[in-house]
Write a protein that holds these residues in place. Structure first.
Motif, mmCIF file in Angstrom:
data_model
loop_
_atom_site.group_PDB
_atom_site.id
_atom_site.type_symbol
_atom_site.label_atom_id
_atom_site.label_comp_id
_atom_site.label_asym_id
_atom_site.label_seq_id
_atom_site.Cartn_x
_atom_site.Cartn_y
_atom_site.Cartn_z
ATOM 1 N N GLU A 63 9.347 -7.833 -5.202
ATOM 2 C CA GLU A 63 9.243 -6.525 -5.826
ATOM 3 C C GLU A 63 8.130 -5.972 -5.365
ATOM 4 O O GLU A 63 7.850 -4.729 -4.892
ATOM 5 C CB GLU A 63 9.438 -6.607 -7.297
ATOM 6 N N THR A 64 6.867 -6.553 -5.508
ATOM 7 C CA THR A 64 5.489 -6.222 -5.074
ATOM 8 C C THR A 64 5.455 -6.143 -3.494
ATOM 9 O O THR A 64 4.944 -5.148 -3.101
ATOM 10 C CB THR A 64 4.453 -7.107 -5.382
ATOM 11 N N PHE A 65 5.861 -6.981 -2.789
ATOM 12 C CA PHE A 65 6.194 -6.797 -1.353
ATOM 13 C C PHE A 65 6.833 -5.608 -1.041
ATOM 14 O O PHE A 65 6.303 -4.650 0.164
ATOM 15 C CB PHE A 65 6.561 -8.136 -0.828
ATOM 16 N N ASN A 66 7.854 -5.380 -1.547
ATOM 17 C CA ASN A 66 8.613 -4.062 -1.011
ATOM 18 C C ASN A 66 8.043 -2.883 -1.420
ATOM 19 O O ASN A 66 8.043 -2.025 -0.691
ATOM 20 C CB ASN A 66 10.041 -4.373 -1.907
ATOM 21 N N ARG A 67 7.485 -2.901 -2.708
ATOM 22 C CA ARG A 67 6.918 -1.734 -2.972
ATOM 23 C C ARG A 67 5.613 -1.241 -2.164
ATOM 24 O O ARG A 67 5.485 -0.201 -1.566
ATOM 25 C CB ARG A 67 6.154 -1.872 -4.387
ATOM 26 N N GLU A 68 4.795 -2.196 -1.747
ATOM 27 C CA GLU A 68 3.534 -2.169 -0.643
ATOM 28 C C GLU A 68 4.255 -1.614 0.573
ATOM 29 O O GLU A 68 3.538 -0.736 1.184
ATOM 30 C CB GLU A 68 2.889 -3.442 -0.526
ATOM 31 N N ASN A 69 5.370 -2.405 0.941
ATOM 32 C CA ASN A 69 5.579 -1.824 2.358
ATOM 33 C C ASN A 69 6.093 -0.748 2.514
ATOM 34 O O ASN A 69 6.092 0.422 3.317
ATOM 35 C CB ASN A 69 6.856 -2.773 2.919
ATOM 36 N N ARG A 70 7.077 -0.050 1.375
ATOM 37 C CA ARG A 70 7.345 1.338 0.966
ATOM 38 C C ARG A 70 6.241 2.207 1.176
ATOM 39 O O ARG A 70 6.440 3.185 1.713
ATOM 40 C CB ARG A 70 8.311 1.355 -0.164
ATOM 41 N N GLN A 71 5.205 1.920 0.603
ATOM 42 C CA GLN A 71 3.875 2.921 0.359
ATOM 43 C C GLN A 71 3.537 2.896 1.685
ATOM 44 O O GLN A 71 2.974 4.082 2.075
ATOM 45 C CB GLN A 71 2.783 2.307 -0.695
ATOM 46 N N ALA A 72 3.521 1.818 2.364
ATOM 47 C CA ALA A 72 2.548 1.970 3.903
ATOM 48 C C ALA A 72 3.610 3.064 4.725
ATOM 49 O O ALA A 72 3.096 3.726 5.231
ATOM 50 C CB ALA A 72 2.717 0.489 4.311
ATOM 51 N N ILE A 73 4.954 2.961 4.718
ATOM 52 C CA ILE A 73 5.959 3.803 5.346
ATOM 53 C C ILE A 73 5.529 5.230 4.853
ATOM 54 O O ILE A 73 5.435 6.008 5.902
ATOM 55 C CB ILE A 73 7.256 3.324 5.139
ATOM 56 N N LEU A 74 5.577 5.571 3.738
ATOM 57 C CA LEU A 74 5.191 6.741 2.921
ATOM 58 C C LEU A 74 3.863 7.353 3.809
ATOM 59 O O LEU A 74 3.787 8.731 4.166
ATOM 60 C CB LEU A 74 5.414 6.737 1.696
ATOM 61 N N ASN A 75 2.958 6.678 3.723
ATOM 62 C CA ASN A 75 1.598 7.133 4.286
ATOM 63 C C ASN A 75 1.679 7.480 5.769
ATOM 64 O O ASN A 75 1.051 8.355 6.146
ATOM 65 C CB ASN A 75 0.320 5.822 4.000
ATOM 66 N N ARG A 76 2.242 6.674 6.515
ATOM 67 C CA ARG A 76 2.544 6.877 7.820
ATOM 68 C C ARG A 76 3.195 8.225 8.120
ATOM 69 O O ARG A 76 2.802 8.813 8.970
ATOM 70 C CB ARG A 76 3.047 5.766 8.656
#
Length: 221
Positions: A4-17
């Motif tokens: 869950e943490t891994f998925n949340r961090e990756n989703r946030q990175a995509i939104l930042n880009r």
């Protein structure tokens, strides 16, 4: 890091880009995580005697059931059926000490204390539990009861006690959790409802195509 943490961090990175590509500054705040509610569906009410319901549903699926009083009767019953069918008196059995109460050699049975093979006439295993709702028998894999013994021999005998009967399928998971706390989970859990059968070829029922063509429960007290 959990999933869950891994998925949340990756989703946030995509939104930042995406924000950077649009010329916007700052990061998009992560939406709050809502706690998931566990939905517990009602189980069907247990009607009548468990043994009677289990026996009825098992036989409806093509299985058979024989009540025996003591473990000493297990080899007697197996030898009697194999003699009746005219097949070799050979039986594959794991290392379960609870199945060795009778005198197997006295009734002419040759016992193999290992997994069954394609040429074995019969196998005997001790069941984990029986489900009255559907007539299914549940088996846990292991050295005591190898999984091939459930599927490779032509005649499969399952030893089951009355106290191992449960009303519904949902009850099996509670028993497995108890087993997990005591001994750990098995590598495989098999639900068997009657002998192997298929009607795939011209809608004609064929029994014993990809497994035992005779499945019998030896019910003990």
């Amino acid at each position: 890091m959990d999933f869950e943490t891994f998925n949340r961090e990756n989703r946030q990175a995509i939104l930042n880009r995406v924000q950077h590509a649009l010329g916007r500054t700052g990061s998009t705040p992560e939406p709050p995580i809502r706690p998931q509610r566990q939905v517990v569906l009602p189980k069907p009410e247990a009607e009548g005697d468990l043994t009677a319901r289990f026996s009825k549903n098992l036989q409806k699926a093509g299985g058979s059931i024989v009540e025996i009083a003591t473990p000493e009767e297990i080899p007697v019953r197996i030898a009697a059926l194999l003699n009746e069918k005219g097949v070799p008196l050979q039986v594959a059995m794991g290392k379960d000490e609870a199945l060795r109460g009778g005198d197997w050699q006295a009734v002419g049975l040759s016992v193999k204390n290992s997994a069954a093979g394609d040429l074995d006439s019969a196998s005997v295993t001790r069941a984990f539990c029986g489900v009255a709702e559907v007539g299914s028998v549940v088996f846990c894999s292991g050295a005591d009861n190898p999984t091939p013994n459930n599927f490779l021999a032509k005649y499969h005998f399952a030893v089951l006690s009355r106290k191992q009967l449960v009303p519904c399928l949902e009850d099996v998971w509670g028993l497995l959790r108890d087993r997990h706390r005591a001994r750990g989970l098995p590598r495989a859990v098999n639900f068997i409802t009657g002998p192997s059968a298929t009607a795939d070829v011209e809608a004609t029922l064929q029994v014993g195509v990809h497994g035992p063509h005779h499945f019998e429960v030896l019910l003990t007290d």
